[in-house]
Design a protein around this motif. Structure first.
Motif, PDB file in Angstrom:
ATOM      1  N   GLN A 267       0.801  -1.218   0.000  1.00  0.00           N
ATOM      2  CA  GLN A 267       0.000   0.000   0.000  1.00  0.00           C
ATOM      3  C   GLN A 267       0.840   1.277   0.000  1.00  0.00           C
ATOM      4  OE1 GLN A 267      -3.136  -0.086   3.008  1.00  0.00           O
ATOM      5  NE2 GLN A 267      -3.224  -2.309   2.850  1.00  0.00           N
ATOM      6  N   LEU A 268       2.151   1.154   0.057  1.00  0.00           N
ATOM      7  CA  LEU A 268       3.018   2.333   0.075  1.00  0.00           C
ATOM      8  C   LEU A 268       2.974   3.039  -1.280  1.00  0.00           C
ATOM      9  CD1 LEU A 268       5.151   4.018   1.623  1.00  0.00           C
ATOM     10  CD2 LEU A 268       6.893   2.482   0.675  1.00  0.00           C
ATOM     11  N   SER A 269       2.682   4.361  -1.269  1.00  0.00           N
ATOM     12  CA  SER A 269       2.558   5.109  -2.521  1.00  0.00           C
ATOM     13  C   SER A 269       3.486   6.303  -2.613  1.00  0.00           C
ATOM     14  CB  SER A 269       1.112   5.607  -2.694  1.00  0.00           C
ATOM     15  OG  SER A 269       0.228   4.536  -2.883  1.00  0.00           O
ATOM     16  N   LEU A 270       3.894   6.877  -1.472  1.00  0.00           N
ATOM     17  CA  LEU A 270       4.628   8.137  -1.495  1.00  0.00           C
ATOM     18  C   LEU A 270       5.464   8.267  -0.237  1.00  0.00           C
ATOM     19  CD1 LEU A 270       5.081  11.011  -2.771  1.00  0.00           C
ATOM     20  CD2 LEU A 270       3.060  11.749  -1.476  1.00  0.00           C
ATOM     21  N   LEU A 271       6.656   8.871  -0.392  1.00  0.00           N
ATOM     22  CA  LEU A 271       7.543   9.164   0.737  1.00  0.00           C
ATOM     23  C   LEU A 271       7.863  10.648   0.747  1.00  0.00           C
ATOM     24  CD1 LEU A 271       9.972   6.152   0.253  1.00  0.00           C
ATOM     25  CD2 LEU A 271       8.390   6.417   2.164  1.00  0.00           C
ATOM     26  N   LEU A 272       7.769  11.257   1.917  1.00  0.00           N
ATOM     27  CA  LEU A 272       8.131  12.653   2.091  1.00  0.00           C
ATOM     28  C   LEU A 272       9.042  12.785   3.300  1.00  0.00           C
ATOM     29  CD1 LEU A 272       4.669  14.398   1.512  1.00  0.00           C
ATOM     30  CD2 LEU A 272       6.585  14.296  -0.084  1.00  0.00           C
ATOM     31  N   THR A 273       9.939  13.748   3.262  1.00  0.00           N
ATOM     32  CA  THR A 273      10.854  13.949   4.378  1.00  0.00           C
ATOM     33  C   THR A 273      10.146  14.654   5.527  1.00  0.00           C
ATOM     34  OG1 THR A 273      11.626  16.080   3.545  1.00  0.00           O
ATOM     35  CG2 THR A 273      12.819  14.134   2.805  1.00  0.00           C
ATOM     36  N   THR A 274      10.603  14.379   6.734  1.00  0.00           N
ATOM     37  CA  THR A 274      10.083  15.085   7.899  1.00  0.00           C
ATOM     38  C   THR A 274      10.800  16.400   8.113  1.00  0.00           C
ATOM     39  OG1 THR A 274      11.605  13.901   9.362  1.00  0.00           O
ATOM     40  CG2 THR A 274       9.410  12.955   9.067  1.00  0.00           C
ATOM     41  N   SER A 275      12.016  16.506   7.602  1.00  0.00           N
ATOM     42  CA  SER A 275      12.800  17.726   7.744  1.00  0.00           C
ATOM     43  C   SER A 275      13.749  17.799   6.567  1.00  0.00           C
ATOM     44  CB  SER A 275      13.573  17.721   9.070  1.00  0.00           C
ATOM     45  OG  SER A 275      14.245  18.944   9.279  1.00  0.00           O
ATOM     46  N   GLY A 276      13.175  18.124   5.418  1.00  0.00           N
ATOM     47  CA  GLY A 276      13.901  18.004   4.160  1.00  0.00           C
ATOM     48  C   GLY A 276      15.175  18.810   4.065  1.00  0.00           C
ATOM     49  N   SER A 277      15.215  19.975   4.703  1.00  0.00           N
ATOM     50  CA  SER A 277      16.375  20.846   4.538  1.00  0.00           C
ATOM     51  C   SER A 277      17.629  20.282   5.195  1.00  0.00           C
ATOM     52  CB  SER A 277      16.073  22.236   5.114  1.00  0.00           C
ATOM     53  OG  SER A 277      15.766  22.154   6.488  1.00  0.00           O
ATOM     54  N   THR A 278      17.459  19.383   6.195  1.00  0.00           N
ATOM     55  CA  THR A 278      18.624  18.836   6.878  1.00  0.00           C
ATOM     56  C   THR A 278      19.041  17.482   6.324  1.00  0.00           C
ATOM     57  OG1 THR A 278      17.271  17.758   8.567  1.00  0.00           O
ATOM     58  CG2 THR A 278      18.000  20.006   9.021  1.00  0.00           C
ATOM     59  N   GLY A 279      18.296  16.965   5.365  1.00  0.00           N
ATOM     60  CA  GLY A 279      18.642  15.671   4.800  1.00  0.00           C
ATOM     61  C   GLY A 279      18.404  14.532   5.765  1.00  0.00           C
ATOM     62  N   SER A 280      17.493  14.711   6.717  1.00  0.00           N
ATOM     63  CA  SER A 280      17.202  13.659   7.685  1.00  0.00           C
ATOM     64  C   SER A 280      16.723  12.411   6.964  1.00  0.00           C
ATOM     65  CB  SER A 280      16.133  14.134   8.665  1.00  0.00           C
ATOM     66  OG  SER A 280      15.659  13.045   9.439  1.00  0.00           O
TER      67      SER A 280
ATOM     68  N   GLY B  87      -1.877   5.319  -0.998  1.00  0.00           N
ATOM     69  CA  GLY B  87      -2.794   5.904  -1.959  1.00  0.00           C
ATOM     70  C   GLY B  87      -4.113   6.289  -1.318  1.00  0.00           C
ATOM     71  N   ASP B  88      -4.568   5.479  -0.347  1.00  0.00           N
ATOM     72  CA  ASP B  88      -5.804   5.808   0.364  1.00  0.00           C
ATOM     73  C   ASP B  88      -5.649   7.097   1.165  1.00  0.00           C
ATOM     74  OD1 ASP B  88      -7.050   3.574  -0.642  1.00  0.00           O
ATOM     75  OD2 ASP B  88      -6.776   2.358   1.160  1.00  0.00           O
ATOM     76  N   ASN B  89      -4.471   7.310   1.772  1.00  0.00           N
ATOM     77  CA  ASN B  89      -4.213   8.559   2.489  1.00  0.00           C
ATOM     78  C   ASN B  89      -4.363   9.757   1.555  1.00  0.00           C
ATOM     79  OD1 ASN B  89      -1.348   7.136   4.270  1.00  0.00           O
ATOM     80  ND2 ASN B  89      -3.508   7.090   4.817  1.00  0.00           N
ATOM     81  N   ILE B  90      -3.742   9.658   0.385  1.00  0.00           N
ATOM     82  CA  ILE B  90      -3.743  10.762  -0.575  1.00  0.00           C
ATOM     83  C   ILE B  90      -5.151  11.021  -1.094  1.00  0.00           C
ATOM     84  CG2 ILE B  90      -2.860  11.520  -2.829  1.00  0.00           C
ATOM     85  CD1 ILE B  90      -0.343   9.747  -2.148  1.00  0.00           C
TER      86      ILE B  90
ATOM     87  N   TYR C  21      -5.502  13.600  16.353  1.00  0.00           N
ATOM     88  CA  TYR C  21      -6.355  13.591  15.159  1.00  0.00           C
ATOM     89  C   TYR C  21      -6.604  12.156  14.719  1.00  0.00           C
ATOM     90  CZ  TYR C  21      -7.805  14.088  10.290  1.00  0.00           C
ATOM     91  OH  TYR C  21      -8.497  13.984   9.104  1.00  0.00           O
ATOM     92  N   GLN C  22      -7.797  11.906  14.208  1.00  0.00           N
ATOM     93  CA  GLN C  22      -8.145  10.608  13.630  1.00  0.00           C
ATOM     94  C   GLN C  22      -8.766  10.817  12.258  1.00  0.00           C
ATOM     95  OE1 GLN C  22     -11.432   8.373  15.449  1.00  0.00           O
ATOM     96  NE2 GLN C  22     -10.204   6.512  15.237  1.00  0.00           N
ATOM     97  N   GLY C  23      -8.297  10.067  11.271  1.00  0.00           N
ATOM     98  CA  GLY C  23      -8.844  10.187   9.932  1.00  0.00           C
ATOM     99  C   GLY C  23      -8.147   9.243   8.963  1.00  0.00           C
ATOM    100  N   LYS C  24      -8.765   9.026   7.806  1.00  0.00           N
ATOM    101  CA  LYS C  24      -8.200   8.116   6.806  1.00  0.00           C
ATOM    102  C   LYS C  24      -6.942   8.668   6.152  1.00  0.00           C
ATOM    103  CE  LYS C  24     -12.551   5.822   5.588  1.00  0.00           C
ATOM    104  NZ  LYS C  24     -13.527   5.534   4.500  1.00  0.00           N
ATOM    105  N   ASN C  25      -6.676   9.961   6.358  1.00  0.00           N
ATOM    106  CA  ASN C  25      -5.483  10.573   5.769  1.00  0.00           C
ATOM    107  C   ASN C  25      -4.249  10.419   6.646  1.00  0.00           C
ATOM    108  OD1 ASN C  25      -7.236  12.421   7.296  1.00  0.00           O
ATOM    109  ND2 ASN C  25      -5.583  13.910   7.023  1.00  0.00           N
ATOM    110  N   VAL C  26      -4.373   9.852   7.847  1.00  0.00           N
ATOM    111  CA  VAL C  26      -3.198   9.636   8.702  1.00  0.00           C
ATOM    112  C   VAL C  26      -2.289   8.615   8.028  1.00  0.00           C
ATOM    113  CG1 VAL C  26      -2.376   8.760  10.918  1.00  0.00           C
ATOM    114  CG2 VAL C  26      -4.374  10.257  10.831  1.00  0.00           C
ATOM    115  N   ALA C  27      -1.012   8.940   7.915  1.00  0.00           N
ATOM    116  CA  ALA C  27      -0.056   8.120   7.168  1.00  0.00           C
ATOM    117  C   ALA C  27       0.178   6.761   7.834  1.00  0.00           C
ATOM    118  CB  ALA C  27       1.256   8.877   7.008  1.00  0.00           C
TER     119      ALA C  27
END
Length: 477
Positions: A132-145, A153-156, A334-340
């Motif tokens: 079910q994995l569709s997308l990866l995003l950084t938690t702190s992109g500027s530091t290269g973490s 896909g369901d989240n999106i 928070y609770q919802g279907k968009n939670v990763a």
């Protein structure tokens, strides 16, 4: 994905226009997606170096449509940070502007498309990917973490549908890009408008450039979004007096908008018969969790609003009990279907299933008034927002300690204010530290300062006492 369910109906409709006079239709996007799938072979990990261009947009949407899993990164990412992520996650492909090819240590170009290249890496240890994995995003992109958020896909789909609902987006909307594509807020604008078959206006110009406004006017931009810093700039450049006849909606997220500025733009929206939506979200919830209805912009000035359609908020005390009384602060949940699905810190985490099960402890401290509207009052986590981008203070410390071996650092701050404490500062070293920080992370000197202390305070176990530093953070050098 629901995001593309009605794509065949949109075949001849313009998906995007750019600031070079080019355009692409939904039908052409469909053809691009098929070719991308043939070149990659399906569900593989790919790094996309993003820009607000047609090629970047096609790469992102093409991955979502075909099941390829992209990690979205800024095209200006420092080479050392990029290659550190490559070594951690072992992507089989990279999709990047031709101008960025020098950053990539290895890779064979197998497809030129516009100004972008698709590179195949000779990767012997590719990661296994959760179905079910569709997308990866950084938690702190500027530091290269290496810490990433795993989205499905369901989240999106769920978040795009909610946003389209409360913003009342229809096929005639034309949003103009003011935010980077690797940023969850920027992606949420793309997703919610693609769902409705809209035309995206893509530009690499910034709001300080006259060309941005010429492009927006010429192409009848109907909405624009921004972080708090964007709104500070808009006020300074006279946005409220501009002739923008097609603009209907302005949105804000990426940090708390100062109440005074919130009120000014709410009054502007009321005076010009436009809608202002102040919103709240995190990458961990795919983007949006809360919004303040436009009709409440003045009455509830300073509030981040209520839960989005399909979502639910509540507050918890330090013992985990639910707070039911109004005007009592607690952690916002928070609770919802968009939670990763959860986090990833290495390639081995990419096979993990859904760990959060639709519930997110945000780490933000909030209160709720008697009408059910929420107000952010503080943070539990060590994150700040700099120009709308989330910065992990611990990651900044790590970068500095690696660069300046043997020197101790401690970072504190609030939104748009990073203070770096060090116990070993020689004359002129502060400028050198800020220059390094800007070169590697993009955090500018206006948003950061270096301050010397005789000793960085620590407890008996050696942990930094950040509270003591925060009391002196406003007296910056």
């Amino acid at each position: 994905m629901i995001l593309f369910d009605r794509e065949k109906l949109y075949a001849d409709r313009i998906l995007a226009l750019d600031d070079k006079g080019r355009s692409v239709t939904y039908g052409q996007f469909n053809a691009f997606s098929g070719e991308l799938y043939r070149k990659t072979g399906g569900k593989k990990l790919i790094f996309i170096l993003c820009e607000n261009t047609i090629e970047s947009l096609l790469g992102y949407l093409g991955c979502l449509k075909t099941g390829i899993v992209p990690l979205m990164l800024d095209s200006h990412i420092h080479p050392s940070l990029l290659n550190g992520l490559i070594r951690e996650y072992h992507p089989e492909f990279l999709y990047a502007p031709e101008a960025c090819m020098g950053k990539i240590e290895d890779g064979e170009v197998i497809w030129h498309t516009g100004g972008y290249c698709l590179c195949r890496r000779n990767e012997k240890l590719p990661p296994s990917l959760f179905s079910q994995l569709s997308l990866l995003l950084t938690t702190s992109g500027s530091t290269g973490s290496p810490k990433l958020v795993r989205q499905s896909g369901d989240n999106i789909d769920a978040n795009a549908q909610s946003i389209a609902s409360y913003l009342e987006i229809n096929e005639n909307e034309r949003p103009v890009t003011t935010l980077p594509m690797n940023y969850t807020y920027g992606l949420s604008i793309i997703n919610s408008h693609v769902l409705m078959g809209c035309t995206l206006l893509l530009t690499t110009y910034g709001v300080l450039e006259p060309s941005f406004w010429e492009f927006a006017r010429k192409n009848k931009a109907a909405s624009l979004g921004g972080v708090p810093y964007t709104y500070q700039i808009l006020k300074r450049i006279g946005f409220m007096d501009m002739d923008l006849p097609d603009l209907k909606t302005i949105t804000q997220a990426g940090g708390r908008l100062p109440p005074g500025l919130h009120k000014e733009f709410a009054l502007y929206a009321k005076r010009t018969n436009r809608k202002l939506f102040v919103m709240y979200g995190q990458t961990e919830a795919t983007a949006r969790m809360g919004y303040l209805p436009a009709a409440k912009s003045l009455e509830k000035c300073g509030s981040m609003g209520i839960a989005i359609p399909g979502g639910r908020f509540w507050l918890e005390d330090e013992q985990g009990g639910v707070i039911t009384k109004p005007d009592v602060s607690g952690e916002l949940v928070y609770q919802g279907k968009n939670v990763a699905l959860g986090y990833a810190c290495s390639k081995d985490d990419l096979i993990k299933p859904d760990e959060w099960k639709g519930v997110l402890h945000t780490g933000d401290i909030a209160s709720r008034d008697s009408d059910g509207y929420y107000y952010i009052t503080g943070r539990k986590k060590r994150f700040i927002k700099v120009s709308g981008s989330r910065v992990n203070l611990d990651e900044v410390e790590r970068l500095l300690k690696e660069q300046y071996e043997g020197i101790d650092f401690a970072c504190v701050g609030s939104d748009d204010k990073l203070v770096i404490f060090t116990d070993h500062l020689i004359p002129e070293a502060g400028e050198d530290i800020l220059e390094y920080l800007y070169r590697v992370t993009g955090i500018g000197s206006r948003a950061a300062a270096v301050k010397r202390v005789d000793l960085i305070p620590k407890n008996e176990s050696g942990k930094t006492l950040y509270k003591k530093l925060e009391t002196t953070a406003d007296n910056r050098e």
